[in-house]
Design a protein around this motif. Structure first.
Motif, PDB file in Angstrom:
ATOM      1  N   THR A  11       0.264   2.122  -2.255  1.00 44.62           N
ATOM      2  CA  THR A  11       0.251   0.462  -2.487  1.00 44.62           C
ATOM      3  C   THR A  11       1.230  -0.402  -2.917  1.00 44.62           C
ATOM      4  OG1 THR A  11      -0.043   1.297  -5.130  1.00 44.62           O
ATOM      5  CG2 THR A  11      -2.736   0.555  -3.842  1.00 44.62           C
ATOM      6  N   PRO A  13       3.901  -3.133  -2.254  1.00 44.45           N
ATOM      7  CA  PRO A  13       3.901  -3.852  -1.004  1.00 44.45           C
ATOM      8  C   PRO A  13       4.887  -3.713  -0.120  1.00 44.45           C
ATOM      9  CG  PRO A  13       4.138  -5.095  -3.197  1.00 44.45           C
ATOM     10  CD  PRO A  13       3.605  -3.489  -3.398  1.00 44.45           C
ATOM     11  N   TRP A  15       6.806  -5.951   0.698  1.00 51.97           N
ATOM     12  CA  TRP A  15       8.590  -6.700   0.317  1.00 51.97           C
ATOM     13  C   TRP A  15       9.301  -5.483  -1.001  1.00 51.97           C
ATOM     14  CZ3 TRP A  15       3.302  -8.827  -0.255  1.00 51.97           C
ATOM     15  CH2 TRP A  15       3.115  -8.691  -1.747  1.00 51.97           C
ATOM     16  N   ARG A  16       8.171  -4.910  -0.955  1.00 53.19           N
ATOM     17  CA  ARG A  16       9.228  -3.596  -2.215  1.00 53.19           C
ATOM     18  C   ARG A  16       9.414  -2.795  -1.939  1.00 53.19           C
ATOM     19  NH1 ARG A  16       4.873  -5.155  -6.662  1.00 53.19           N
ATOM     20  NH2 ARG A  16       5.294  -2.890  -7.247  1.00 53.19           N
TER      21      ARG A  16
END
Lengths: 394, 251
Positions: A11, A13, A15-16
């Motif tokens: 899970t 995201p 951008w991480r």
């Protein structure tokens, strides 16, 4: 209930996610470079267009209209600019190659001399290195030119070395060979010499592999070539070159070959300056081989020469080659300082061409391209050699 | 040959002195070594023990006294020095293998260059020696690819390839990890049993006790005490020897 490790992984995201970020960072940087590059290029094109110009290399096919004092190939002012560029490149390459060879010889000598157990030899060598390394090359070139070569006696009072070498403020004149009818045949003889020495080289390397005792391959290769060259010279019915001795006629020397004061000053400056650095590199290389290596070799019964040739040099070379490559590149690039003493190298002629044609962008781009490709060729060659002598480790 | 021959000294040192500038490193060393003897030299660091065995093959020059190896006197004559170096091999603390040559080339280099052997012969003997030190499978590798213990065993094989009479060991195990010390000592023990004359600078007291014929205790450039391992261990005469032994044996 607690979340499992895997669901947490799934899970993240984007951008991480460090994997995405790594790629994304590179893409953003690439875009920035392209945008900036386009901006600069566009700026230049617009500026040129305001002056009614578009970048074009058509000027290369126009008449140059200027003279070049020194050249290795035929050239007249009526020739095209591209011919002038070729003359310039050859001048730069010639002075660089001769400079590299001479500064290597002098540098190796200086480096070994500085390690000599002879006190006087070692001290003289270190004084030379300390002084020459610490004077700017431009100052050195001006010194050689204005301080030495053009203050030499006039032609009428030229210093003579032997009977047919003359040194004056117009440079150095040496005897030169003029091809005779058998010159072409002799060129074939030389070709045969190259082939034969290549065969000798190859065979000796095989002998080295078979016996485990590498013979002095380079020495024998050179001896073979010289032997063929000398036998060919004697065997031909007429010697392939006749000596053209310089003689004083009127206000200048006729005949022979003249090295101009500009060329001599540039070459001396480059060689003497670069040799100081080469000397330090050679010294560092030899010192980088640990004393234990020499002791082990001597303890095994190898003599001083065998130790130097088979143990010290092969190991010193891997330390010497990378910085030596830099010095070769430096020498080539430094030859552009020739402009200060009026030797027509690439930079000097490009300057004249820029004045004549007004094509600054193209001339500078051309010049940078040529310097860059010369340097890259040198680099590739030296890197290839470096790879060959690299040590295998875990 | 005869029994007599074996008892002749192969190394004779008389009143050997060496200075480094003002520092008096060796202060009159006398030693006779018979053929096939195993000599262990020990002592505190800086006592001159390494310097001493390095004078025997002229890696260090002695300034006075006499050194005779296999009836060749060590003088300034280069020919004598080279003759002695052909008789003696040396194993160093830092191995000093040639990193640009393979293991096989390291071993065959000197036989090819000095004895001018044929390559086949040199390689055959090199392979036999590698078998003997237990690492024939490493022949084509470079020293940088081997462990310290393996490198030191190659160094021993390299010295043996010269088919010499005397082996000098200068702290051969001091730079090794504990688990590699044994593999090197095993090779040295086997070598001692084969009848090689050996001078070993070492602090491996277990090795000394089981292999040495005589032991020499060095301190401040002098031989303080010498004798059989039993004498040295069980009945040391000098206080300095007792003190040193108590320091190294209490672990």
């Amino acid at each position: 209930m607690e979340k499992t490790h895997t669901t947490q992984q799934a899970t993240i995201p984007f951008w991480r996610d460090e994997r995405v970020l790594r790629v994304l960072g590179q893409i953003i940087f690439l875009i920035a470079v392209i945008v900036f590059g386009y901006y600069i290029y566009n700026n230049m094109i617009t500026a040129l267009a305001k002056q009614g110009m578009t970048p074009s290399f058509a000027f290369l096919n126009q008449t140059a209209g200027f003279d070049i004092g020194e050249r290795l190939i035929e050239y007249e002012r009526a020739d095209f600019n591209k011919r002038a560029v070729l003359v310039a490149v050859l001048n730069t390459v010639q002075v660089s190659i001769v400079g590299i060879i001479l500064s290597t010889i002098l540098g190796v000598f200086l480096g070994i001399a500085r390690l000599s157990t002879n006190f006087l030899v070692a001290k003289l060598s270190s004084i030379y290195l300390e002084i020459l390394r610490n004077i700017p090359l431009l100052v050195l070139l001006i010194f050689w030119y204005t301080g030495i070569f053009i203050t030499l006696p006039r032609v009428k009072e030229a210093i003579s070395l032997g009977t047919s070498i003359f040194i004056s403020n117009r440079g150095m004149v040496i005897p030169w060979g003029i091809p005779t009818e058998t010159w072409r045949a002799y060129l074939i003889v030389l070709g045969v010499g190259i082939v034969l020495s290549a065969i000798v080289n190859w065979q000796l390397n095989l002998v080295g592999k078979r016996t485990g005792r590498p013979p002095l391959v380079t020495l024998w290769t050179i001896i073979t070539f010289l032997a063929v060259a000398i036998i060919g010279w004697i065997a031909l019915p007429q010697s392939p070159l006749t000596l053209d001795l310089p003689t004083l006629q009127g206000l200048n020397f006729k005949g022979g070959y003249t090295f101009s004061p500009e060329y001599l000053a540039l070459l001396s400056g480059l060689v003497i300056y670069t040799a100081a650095f080469v000397g330090e590199i050679v010294r560092a290389g030899i010192l980088s081989v640990s004393k234990g290596q020499i002791e082990a070799s001597r303890a095994l019964g190898l003599n001083a020469f065998q130790t130097l040739r088979l143990i010290v040099f092969p190991q010193a070379m891997r330390v010497i080659v990378p910085p030596l490559t830099s010095q070769y590149l430096n020498l080539t690039k430094n030859s552009s300082l020739a402009v200060a003493i009026g030797y027509p190298d690439l930079f000097a002629i490009a300057g004249t061409m820029h004045n004549q044609t007004g094509r600054s962008v193209e001339v500078i781009a051309l010049m940078m391209g040529i310097y860059l490709s010369t340097s890259l060729i040198t680099s590739v060659f030296m890197n290839f050699y470096n790879k060959k002598i690299k040590l295998v480790e875990r | 040959m005869s029994e007599n021959n074996n008892n002749d000294p192969i190394i004779v040192c008389q009143d050997v002195h060496k200075w480094y500038g003002q520092f008096h490193a060796l202060r009159g060393i006398d030693m006779e070594v018979r053929k096939g003897e195993v000599i262990v030299i020990f002592g505190p660091s800086g006592s001159g023990k390494s310097t001493f065995i390095r004078t025997i093959n002229r890696l260090e020059e002695h300034q006075s006294g006499q050194i005779v190896v296999d009836s060749i006197e060590l003088t300034h004559d280069v020919r004598n020095i080279e003759a002695i170096r052909k008789e003696t091999g040396m194993v160093f603390q830092q191995f000093n293998l040639f990193p640009h040559l393979t293991v096989l080339q390291n071993i065959t280099l000197a036989p090819l260059q000095v004895h001018k052997w044929k390559k086949e012969k040199a390689e055959e003997i090199a392979m036999q020696l590698l078998e003997r030190v237990g690492i024939p499978e490493q022949a084509e590798k470079f020293p940088g690819q081997l462990s310290g213990g393996q490198q030191q065993r190659v160094a021993i094989a390299r010295a043996l390839a010269m088919q010499l009479k005397i082996m000098l060991f200068d702290e051969p195990t001091s730079a090794l990890d504990p688990e590699m010390i044994k593999e090197v000592l095993d090779v040295m023990t086997e070598l001692a049993e084969s009848g090689m004359t050996m001078l070993v600078v070492t602090h491996e007291m277990g090795f000394a006790r089981s292999v040495a014929d005589r032991m020499f205790f060095f301190d401040e450039g002098q031989i303080v005490e010498s004798g059989s391992p039993e004498d040295i261990y069980n009945n040391p005469q000098e206080d300095r020897t007792k003190l040193f032994l108590s320091q190294i044996l209490q672990h």
